[in-house]
Write an enzyme that holds these catalytic residues in place. Sequence first.
Site, PDB file in Angstrom:
ATOM      1  N   GLY A 146       0.779  -1.241   0.000  1.00  0.00           N
ATOM      2  CA  GLY A 146       0.000   0.000   0.000  1.00  0.00           C
ATOM      3  C   GLY A 146       0.805   1.283   0.000  1.00  0.00           C
ATOM      4  O   GLY A 146       0.300   2.334   0.412  1.00  0.00           O
TER       5      GLY A 146
ATOM      6  N   MET B 196      -3.887  -6.874  -7.052  1.00  0.00           N
ATOM      7  CA  MET B 196      -3.328  -8.013  -7.780  1.00  0.00           C
ATOM      8  C   MET B 196      -4.381  -8.962  -8.360  1.00  0.00           C
ATOM      9  O   MET B 196      -4.087 -10.125  -8.615  1.00  0.00           O
ATOM     10  CB  MET B 196      -2.369  -8.800  -6.861  1.00  0.00           C
ATOM     11  N   ARG B 197      -5.602  -8.481  -8.561  1.00  0.00           N
ATOM     12  CA  ARG B 197      -6.617  -9.310  -9.223  1.00  0.00           C
ATOM     13  C   ARG B 197      -6.907  -8.723 -10.589  1.00  0.00           C
ATOM     14  O   ARG B 197      -7.063  -7.506 -10.711  1.00  0.00           O
ATOM     15  CB  ARG B 197      -7.944  -9.315  -8.437  1.00  0.00           C
TER      16      ARG B 197
ATOM     17  N   HIS C  24       1.777   1.010 -12.961  1.00  0.00           N
ATOM     18  CA  HIS C  24       2.526  -0.191 -13.341  1.00  0.00           C
ATOM     19  C   HIS C  24       4.021   0.149 -13.363  1.00  0.00           C
ATOM     20  O   HIS C  24       4.405   1.195 -13.898  1.00  0.00           O
ATOM     21  CB  HIS C  24       2.072  -0.670 -14.732  1.00  0.00           C
TER      22      HIS C  24
ATOM     23  N   GLU D  86      -7.701  -5.460 -21.183  1.00  0.00           N
ATOM     24  CA  GLU D  86      -6.462  -6.205 -21.339  1.00  0.00           C
ATOM     25  C   GLU D  86      -5.513  -5.826 -20.196  1.00  0.00           C
ATOM     26  O   GLU D  86      -5.463  -4.665 -19.784  1.00  0.00           O
ATOM     27  CB  GLU D  86      -5.775  -5.883 -22.674  1.00  0.00           C
TER      28      GLU D  86
ATOM     29  N   ASP E 284      -2.651  -4.475 -17.976  1.00  0.00           N
ATOM     30  CA  ASP E 284      -1.640  -3.414 -18.077  1.00  0.00           C
ATOM     31  C   ASP E 284      -1.724  -2.672 -19.410  1.00  0.00           C
ATOM     32  O   ASP E 284      -0.688  -2.344 -20.028  1.00  0.00           O
ATOM     33  CB  ASP E 284      -0.230  -3.984 -17.860  1.00  0.00           C
TER      34      ASP E 284
HETATM   35  C1  GRF Z   1       3.914  -1.198  -7.258  1.00  0.00           C
HETATM   36  O1  GRF Z   1       5.198  -1.416  -7.763  1.00  0.00           O
HETATM   37  C2  GRF Z   1       2.920  -0.994  -8.370  1.00  0.00           C
HETATM   38  O2  GRF Z   1       3.479  -0.346  -9.476  1.00  0.00           O
HETATM   39  C3  GRF Z   1       2.550  -2.394  -8.735  1.00  0.00           C
HETATM   40  O3  GRF Z   1       2.495  -3.089  -7.523  1.00  0.00           O
HETATM   41  C4  GRF Z   1       3.357  -2.441  -6.571  1.00  0.00           C
HETATM   42  C5  GRF Z   1       2.487  -2.099  -5.408  1.00  0.00           C
HETATM   43  O4  GRF Z   1       3.217  -1.497  -4.376  1.00  0.00           O
HETATM   44  N1  GRF Z   1       1.309  -2.412  -9.488  1.00  0.00           N
HETATM   45  P1  GRF Z   1       2.456  -0.767  -3.186  1.00  0.00           P
HETATM   46  O5  GRF Z   1       1.467  -1.786  -2.628  1.00  0.00           O
HETATM   47  O6  GRF Z   1       1.768   0.426  -3.744  1.00  0.00           O
HETATM   48  O7  GRF Z   1       3.518  -0.421  -2.202  1.00  0.00           O
END
Ligand code: GRF
Length: 228
Positions: free
Chosen positions: A21, A99-100, A118, A152, A154
Amino acid sequence: MAAPSAQSRRLRLGILISGRGSNMKAILDATADPDFPAEVVCVIANNPEAGGLRLAAEAGIQPLVIDHRDFPSRQAFEDALHTALVDADVELVCLAGFMRLLDAEFVNRWRDKIINIHPSLLPAYRGLRTHERVIADGVRFTGATVHFVRPEMDAGPIIVQAAVPIAPDDTPETLARRVLHFEHQIYVAAVRMIAEGRVRVVGERVVIDGAAPPEGGLINPLPFAGAE
Ligand code: GRF
């Protein structure tokens, strides 16, 4: 009497997280300033173990956990997410290490109202383990991208990018740390510009009113130590 805030109407943000986070925290820190044109009204984690839950609570936001494992289908999970966001009157959804994968139906309901960060210069290096892959490929620059989300993975119109040079002795961990520093900056910048009403999607490209590109460029590596 307190002076009225310069910004009377703040864009309502919902942030979706799965882990640490730190990007969420950068947005929370920026929005703590009452003059920032957006406010965080809801934080949702799909993972009850997400470290970001504590950070949100410390910032005064009571986060929700909507655990995908509690639902019989992806559709049911995404319906619950959608309902929570609508209930909080969210106007812009920020994926911050969420992450989903989200189905087209969900993404299309929030078209041009959902953004993601990303850790690469998209459209290069979509997917996971970006830092490991850029080092293995020997490219000289990587970076980070904030973009509108499309179904799609990213993909979607690019709002802001930061370029980060790769050093010969970088490991995925050292590189991740340097890129993350810029992630936090560009995520806040993107939210600010959207909240200011300066960002439009035209075709599948983003046009930003009143934004100028920086001058010059970067060379990596410099031809000899000490060269400029
Ligand atoms: C970051 O590197 C973001 O770009 C990627 O996942 C990571 C998340 O990090 N999608 P955080 O949870 O914001 O510290």
